[in-house]
Design a protein around this motif. Sequence first.
Motif, PDB file in Angstrom:
ATOM      1  N   GLY A  41      -5.845  -5.159   3.744  1.00 34.54           N
ATOM      2  CA  GLY A  41      -5.495  -5.024   5.190  1.00 34.54           C
ATOM      3  C   GLY A  41      -4.505  -6.688   5.431  1.00 34.54           C
ATOM      4  N   ALA A  42      -5.407  -7.347   4.466  1.00 34.79           N
ATOM      5  CA  ALA A  42      -4.478  -9.069   5.389  1.00 34.79           C
ATOM      6  C   ALA A  42      -4.017  -9.632   5.107  1.00 34.79           C
ATOM      7  CB  ALA A  42      -5.865  -9.677   4.943  1.00 34.79           C
ATOM      8  N   TRP A  43      -3.165  -9.060   3.690  1.00 41.06           N
ATOM      9  CA  TRP A  43      -1.752  -9.477   3.434  1.00 41.06           C
ATOM     10  C   TRP A  43      -0.746  -8.387   4.287  1.00 41.06           C
ATOM     11  CZ3 TRP A  43       0.453 -11.237  -0.586  1.00 41.06           C
ATOM     12  CH2 TRP A  43       2.059 -11.342  -0.678  1.00 41.06           C
ATOM     13  N   HIS A  44      -0.864  -7.216   4.093  1.00 47.28           N
ATOM     14  CA  HIS A  44       0.080  -6.502   4.831  1.00 47.28           C
ATOM     15  C   HIS A  44      -0.071  -7.247   6.784  1.00 47.28           C
ATOM     16  CE1 HIS A  44       1.518  -3.934   2.416  1.00 47.28           C
ATOM     17  NE2 HIS A  44      -0.850  -3.182   1.826  1.00 47.28           N
ATOM     18  N   LEU A  45      -1.138  -7.997   7.482  1.00 44.84           N
ATOM     19  CA  LEU A  45      -1.301  -8.484   8.378  1.00 44.84           C
ATOM     20  C   LEU A  45      -0.312  -9.560   8.629  1.00 44.84           C
ATOM     21  CD1 LEU A  45      -4.432  -7.504   9.656  1.00 44.84           C
ATOM     22  CD2 LEU A  45      -2.284  -6.406  10.895  1.00 44.84           C
ATOM     23  N   LEU A  46      -0.374 -10.527   7.161  1.00 43.02           N
ATOM     24  CA  LEU A  46       0.357 -11.423   7.132  1.00 43.02           C
ATOM     25  C   LEU A  46       1.538 -11.336   6.976  1.00 43.02           C
ATOM     26  CD1 LEU A  46      -2.356 -13.396   4.862  1.00 43.02           C
ATOM     27  CD2 LEU A  46      -1.524 -14.136   6.884  1.00 43.02           C
ATOM     28  N   LYS A  47       2.433 -10.691   6.349  1.00 40.72           N
ATOM     29  CA  LYS A  47       3.663  -9.562   6.370  1.00 40.72           C
ATOM     30  C   LYS A  47       3.979  -8.818   7.675  1.00 40.72           C
ATOM     31  CE  LYS A  47       3.809 -11.174   1.486  1.00 40.72           C
ATOM     32  NZ  LYS A  47       4.260 -12.731   1.957  1.00 40.72           N
ATOM     33  N   ARG A  48       2.842  -9.200   8.589  1.00 34.72           N
ATOM     34  CA  ARG A  48       3.486  -8.330   9.303  1.00 34.72           C
ATOM     35  C   ARG A  48       3.909  -6.704   9.447  1.00 34.72           C
ATOM     36  NH1 ARG A  48       3.914 -11.642  14.181  1.00 34.72           N
ATOM     37  NH2 ARG A  48       3.263 -13.984  13.238  1.00 34.72           N
ATOM     38  N   ARG A  49       2.962  -6.228   8.761  1.00 34.48           N
ATOM     39  CA  ARG A  49       3.581  -4.440   8.382  1.00 34.48           C
ATOM     40  C   ARG A  49       2.494  -3.604   8.561  1.00 34.48           C
ATOM     41  NH1 ARG A  49       6.299  -5.569   2.055  1.00 34.48           N
ATOM     42  NH2 ARG A  49       3.761  -5.942   1.703  1.00 34.48           N
ATOM     43  N   HIS A  50       2.601  -2.331   8.572  1.00 39.59           N
ATOM     44  CA  HIS A  50       1.682  -1.756   8.464  1.00 39.59           C
ATOM     45  C   HIS A  50       0.465  -2.169   9.943  1.00 39.59           C
ATOM     46  CE1 HIS A  50       4.038  -0.056   4.747  1.00 39.59           C
ATOM     47  NE2 HIS A  50       3.544  -1.472   4.597  1.00 39.59           N
ATOM     48  N   THR A  51       0.809  -2.176  10.999  1.00 40.33           N
ATOM     49  CA  THR A  51      -0.176  -2.987  11.961  1.00 40.33           C
ATOM     50  C   THR A  51      -1.451  -2.398  12.030  1.00 40.33           C
ATOM     51  OG1 THR A  51       1.531  -4.712  12.648  1.00 40.33           O
ATOM     52  CG2 THR A  51      -0.762  -4.790  14.070  1.00 40.33           C
ATOM     53  N   ARG A  52      -1.165  -1.352  12.064  1.00 35.96           N
ATOM     54  CA  ARG A  52      -2.404  -0.305  12.819  1.00 35.96           C
ATOM     55  C   ARG A  52      -3.304   0.104  11.838  1.00 35.96           C
ATOM     56  NH1 ARG A  52      -3.183   5.358  14.805  1.00 35.96           N
ATOM     57  NH2 ARG A  52      -5.165   4.986  15.945  1.00 35.96           N
ATOM     58  N   THR A  53      -2.463   0.861  10.396  1.00 34.22           N
ATOM     59  CA  THR A  53      -3.018   1.038   8.840  1.00 34.22           C
ATOM     60  C   THR A  53      -4.013  -0.345   8.126  1.00 34.22           C
ATOM     61  OG1 THR A  53      -0.764   1.055   7.960  1.00 34.22           O
ATOM     62  CG2 THR A  53      -1.852   2.866   8.366  1.00 34.22           C
ATOM     63  N   ALA A  54      -3.156  -1.393   8.815  1.00 33.72           N
ATOM     64  CA  ALA A  54      -3.416  -3.255   8.173  1.00 33.72           C
ATOM     65  C   ALA A  54      -4.452  -2.935   8.987  1.00 33.72           C
ATOM     66  CB  ALA A  54      -2.521  -3.521   8.351  1.00 33.72           C
ATOM     67  N   ARG A  55      -4.565  -3.405  10.340  1.00 31.15           N
ATOM     68  CA  ARG A  55      -6.145  -3.053  11.549  1.00 31.15           C
ATOM     69  C   ARG A  55      -7.180  -2.315  10.937  1.00 31.15           C
ATOM     70  NH1 ARG A  55      -3.651  -4.934  17.135  1.00 31.15           N
ATOM     71  NH2 ARG A  55      -2.695  -6.578  17.086  1.00 31.15           N
ATOM     72  N   THR A  56      -6.900  -1.148  10.827  1.00 32.99           N
ATOM     73  CA  THR A  56      -8.797  -0.720  10.203  1.00 32.99           C
ATOM     74  C   THR A  56      -8.462  -1.047   8.828  1.00 32.99           C
ATOM     75  OG1 THR A  56      -7.112   1.690  11.717  1.00 32.99           O
ATOM     76  CG2 THR A  56      -9.012   1.949  10.476  1.00 32.99           C
ATOM     77  N   MET A  57      -7.894  -1.028   7.840  1.00 33.92           N
ATOM     78  CA  MET A  57      -8.581  -1.904   6.790  1.00 33.92           C
ATOM     79  C   MET A  57      -9.167  -2.773   6.778  1.00 33.92           C
ATOM     80  SD  MET A  57      -5.780  -0.980   3.594  1.00 33.92           S
ATOM     81  CE  MET A  57      -4.515  -1.281   4.687  1.00 33.92           C
ATOM     82  N   LEU A  58      -8.506  -4.106   7.155  1.00 34.04           N
ATOM     83  CA  LEU A  58      -9.541  -5.118   7.163  1.00 34.04           C
ATOM     84  C   LEU A  58     -10.808  -4.528   8.370  1.00 34.04           C
ATOM     85  CD1 LEU A  58      -9.597  -7.946   6.902  1.00 34.04           C
ATOM     86  CD2 LEU A  58      -8.279  -7.874   8.980  1.00 34.04           C
ATOM     87  N   SER A  59     -10.549  -3.860   9.432  1.00 32.98           N
ATOM     88  CA  SER A  59     -11.777  -3.988  10.397  1.00 32.98           C
ATOM     89  C   SER A  59     -12.892  -3.029   9.539  1.00 32.98           C
ATOM     90  CB  SER A  59     -11.434  -2.981  11.780  1.00 32.98           C
ATOM     91  OG  SER A  59     -12.991  -3.171  12.180  1.00 32.98           O
ATOM     92  N   MET A  60     -12.522  -2.175   9.001  1.00 30.06           N
ATOM     93  CA  MET A  60     -13.846  -1.527   8.137  1.00 30.06           C
ATOM     94  C   MET A  60     -14.327  -2.254   7.046  1.00 30.06           C
ATOM     95  SD  MET A  60     -11.968   2.292   8.143  1.00 30.06           S
ATOM     96  CE  MET A  60     -13.413   3.621   7.061  1.00 30.06           C
TER      97      MET A  60
END
Length: 479
Positions: free
Chosen positions: A203-222
């Motif tokens: 999740g952190a990787w995709h947030l740094l790449k600014r991709r899959h924002t909603r799913t990445a946030r959910t992954m990281l948060s959980m």
Amino acid sequence: MLGLTALELARIQFGFTVSFHIVFPAITIGLASYLAVLEGLWLWSNDTVYRDLYHFWSKIFAVNFAMGVVSGLVMAYQFGTNWSYFSAFAGSITGPLLTYEVLTAFFLEAGFLGVALFGWNKVGPGLHFFATVMVATGTLISASWIVASNSWMHTPDGFEIINGRVVPVDWLKVIFNPSYPYRLSHMVVAAYLATALFVGASGAWHLLKRRHTRTARTMLSMAMWMVLVVAPLQIAIGDALGLNTLKHQPAKIAAVEGHWENKPGATVPLILFGWPDMASETTRYGVEIPYLGSLILTHDWNGRIPGLKEFAPEDRPDSTIVFWSFRVMVGLGALMLLLGMWSLWLRWHQRLFRSKLFLRFAVMMGPSGLIAILTGWYTTEIGRQPWVVYGVMRTKDAVSNHSALALSTTLIVILVMYFAVFGTGVSYMLKLVAKGPEEPGSKDARDESDAQNRRPARPLSAVPDLFDPGVGETPTGKE
């Protein structure tokens, strides 16, 4: 090979296959439960982000599960090829325990795995969720039997030795041996923690790449919630396991601490760093904190533990190895706790998804759970030496009568094949993680949706079903 004996080569070969294998079951245990949580949340909330994450991680789970099964077969064969005297001596206990694992867990996983992976359009949502839960349950049952077998080798109980062979006399004592509950909880929580760090890093990787924002946030948060809860829990379980180990395997604790002897009137210091020298029977360059060793190891400010010099030289584990493997594990555990606490602070200040420093740290911590599992197992297994069944059978008496040349040849073959086959599998799995979930409305998502529409909705039926997770509907078929 490099002047090593047949016994040393057999240990290296088994250690290598176990090290490769244990990574896959650990991720399997964690991902199976994670998939069950994701599907449960989707059914409860009708939020498609959980469904999308299920589809994404189920692909990775399938690849990981397959590699775990294949790598485990090689390890099982080695009991007969390289450790035949151990199998002959203790097979009446280890054999049934591994058989129970196959009958109760592997069949359960295999029976429902196909439904969980391919049954989205073929069974109803309730039955599919049940299949996912059964797969997760199967992984936990599998872990319980494997840990029971290994724990018995550390703290054997419920047996007698008749005509030179182990005979079980009380299966409850065999299974629920003194270290079993601590080792099982420690392993399962470690699997959950390693998986949470793996998911969080994705999740952190995709947030740094600014991709899959909603799913990445959910992954990281959980993932960060899980790390915050289980990291301190794992530390508490590890402390309880340490007390159990001090009671049943005091030489291992002495080796882990680099503690050689008790001086008159002195307590046990905690040696943060140093270099245990087995030949000179001392720990060189030690950096010590007085009293803290007594407090941590015995929960008594003035408590003492046996020193390595109290054991015969042939009964001592290699302190140089376990001293450092244990400290790597503990150091990573401290970083995991830091990650969880940092995530809570950022969440409180609504910056969890925007702190680039934190996101980079989360990515770096991705493999830390697996590294901690490996170093923990090295501490456990090397610390048991020179016993294969603690206090009952020595490792040198368990190895098969193979030449060093034969074991060198098979070790080289295994090294080449493992890195070729499993290296390819791991590389493919990491590419899936780096790619991330399909964005809603993308061409790949539409192609997947069309493929699902072309599949029969139920066995022996080509009639489309209202339940179609590929087009963003709710579990009831309504928008």
